[in-house]
Motif scaffolding. Structure first.
Motif: not given
Length: 558
Positions: A35-39, A41-47
């Motif tokens: 779940q942390a990796r998904k979060i 990855a989503e944060a990196e994608a948003q960044a």
């Protein structure tokens, strides 16, 4: 056993619980990590999306800023180029204005020099006019006294005339009686006797008039000798002005006419620097391979000639180099002047002369007087004065010293409006020369009274040196024409057989027919010839007219 079995089961149950707990913990940890990796990855994608969006906005803003900056730079460069063009135009206009101002200043300087020369000439003319006015007043006073004497003589003549009338009446009566007797004795009529007597009286009157003229002329010559000398000297100085061009220019030869452009320099800067440094005017004209230097000061002209020669040989011609070479040439000329003065003093065996006088003696080398080199003339005058003084038993050293220094006033550097003889006398006094030498220097043109015997000796030596044939330059063609005209004028009188111009035209020997010209008539003929020469010819100095009347008696013994 049962206890062991129960204890074993219990331990097994505990181990299984621990294992289960560990499995559950590991599974939940793995799930949390996933779940942390998904979060993350989503944060990196948003960044990345946020960064990409803002980066594009920043790049667009930067592009717009760069375009605006480049436009401003182009406008600034265009404005700067326009300003540079306007500045170049102003600089060109300023250069042209500076050149015109320099030309105008040069023209004004020449005009100022011309005005100053005219002012000095006007001052000299004014002083000369004052001197002439004083002479006219003196002549008027003399004429008044002569008129008074003439009135007295006229009264005396009237009285004598009355006495003569009375005696004439008595003489007429006596003459009448004598005529009657003569007619009886000579057998001649009264008219014939009157004509013979008149002819005899006319001849006697002519002879007596010639004798009286000779006596009057001799008396006038004695009284007017001093004034005549001054007038002759003034006339010589005035006529010398026409020959000034021969002594005010120097010619410098160059290898090619291309050098003239280098001498002039860019916009004339080299020639202006040269003229300012030397005080000499440089004339660059169409004369092939030559540059002319013009100046009244011969020493400046010699310095300019030497400096220009060195510049031409060196090839580096610019204002700084010109000033350096002119300074070196000035030092060389000054050294040469001192060497010339010292050598002259040593050659004449003179001692104790002040160094400043020696320097002025050296300057004489570059000065001419009526075409005659001043130093050579002074040395010649010194030797002649020394010889004359030795023959008379006077101090030959003082005479030689005065003869060398008699024209020292002509080479002073300052402009002095006084006769050079008086200036030379003051210089000799300043540098403690002997009073007899000072008097001889000041009196050799009669500006002051002669108080020593050395003074007339120096005056005579000066006249001998200047008057000898060939001493003063004269063009050959003009010299020949002057001699021919001189002989033609003398030969135009009746009774003249032969005429010879000798002593370079300073003396005329006239041989007359003894049967046509008497001794008294020879005196009158010499006077008539001299008057005609004075009225119809221009010549330096004076011309001596000698009329020779010779009678030869020849007899043969057989």
């Amino acid at each position: 056993m049962e206890l062991l079995w129960i204890a074993g089961l219990a331990l097994l149950a505990v181990g299984a619980g621990i294992a289960l707990d560990r499995w559950l913990l590991t599974r939940s940890l793995k799930s949390a990590r996933e779940q942390a990796r998904k979060i993350l990855a989503e944060a990196e994608a948003q960044a990345q999306a946020y960064q990409q969006e803002h980066l594009e906005k920043a790049q667009e803003a930067l592009r717009r800023e760069r375009q605006a900056f480049e436009q401003e730079q182009a406008e600034a460069r265009k404005a700067l180029q326009q300003a540079q063009e306007r500045l170049a135009e102003r600089q060109e206009a300023l250069n042209r204005r500076t050149f015109r101002v320099n030309e105008r200043e040069k023209t004004l300087a020449k005009a100022a020099e011309a005005i100053e020369a005219l002012r000095r000439e006007a001052d000299a003319n004014f002083r000369q006019a004052e001197a002439l006015h004083q002479q006219a007043q003196a002549l008027f006073e003399s004429l008044r006294r002569q008129q008074e004497a003439l009135a007295q003589r006229e009264t005396e003549v009237n009285r004598l005339q009355e006495e003569l009338t009375a005696k004439q009446a008595e003489l007429d009566r006596t003459l009448e009686e004598q005529l009657r007797r003569l007619e009886q004795i000579a057998g001649m009529s009264r008219q014939e006797a009157k004509e013979a007597l008149m002819a005899q009286l006319v001849e006697e009157a002519k002879l007596e008039a010639a004798s009286m003229i000779k006596e009057i002329r001799d008396e006038a010559r004695l009284k007017a000798n001093r004034e005549a000398r001054k007038i002759i000297l003034t006339a010589i100085q005035r006529t010398a002005a026409s020959h000034a061009i021969e002594n005010t220019v120097s010619v410098v030869n160059i290898q090619s006419d291309e050098m003239k452009g280098r001498i002039i320099g860019r916009e004339g800067r080299n020639i202006r620097a040269f003229e300012a440094a030397t005080g000499v005017e440089v004339i660059v004209d169409d004369t092939p391979e030559a540059v002319i230097l013009s100046a009244f000061n011969p020493i400046r002209r010699e310095i300019a000639r030497l400096a220009l020669t060195k510049l031409i040989q060196d090839g580096r011609i610019h204002p700084a180099r010109i000033e350096e070479v002119v300074e070196k040439a000035t030092a060389e000329i000054e050294e040469e002047i001192m060497e010339t003065g010292e050598r002259t003093v040593i050659d004449l065996n003179l001692h104790g002369i002040h160094p400043e006088l020696i320097r002025l003696i050296g300057r004489m080398r570059y000065r001419t007087s009526y075409g005659q080199n001043l130093l050579a003339h002074s040395i010649e005058t010194a030797r002649i004065a020394s010889l004359i003084a030795a023959e008379l038993g006077l101090d030959a050293d003082k005479a030689r010293r005065a003869g060398l220094l008699h024209d020292i006033g002509k080479v002073v550097e300052e402009e002095i409006d006084r006769p050079h003889a008086l200036v030379g006398m003051e210089l000799c006094r300043k540098y403690r020369e002997d009073p007899e030498v000072c008097n001889a220097v000041g009196a050799h043109h009669d500006e002051i009274e002669m108080t020593t015997l050395i003074a007339p000796i120096v005056q005579a030596a000066d006249a001998i040196s200047g008057a000898r044939p060939g001493a003063r330059r004269e063009a050959l063609e003009a010299y020949i024409k002057r001699l021919e005209k001189l002989e033609a004028l003398a030969a135009s009188f009746p009774g003249v057989e032969r005429v010879y111009a000798i002593q370079a035209g300073r003396e005329v020997r006239v041989i007359v027919n003894h049967s046509l010209v008497s001794d008294a008539q020879a005196e009158q003929l010499a006077l008539d010839i001299s008057k005609k020469i004075q009225s119809e010819m221009q010549y330096p100095g004076q011309i001596k007219v000698t009329v020779i009347r010779e009678v030869r008696s020849v007899a043969y013994a057989k």
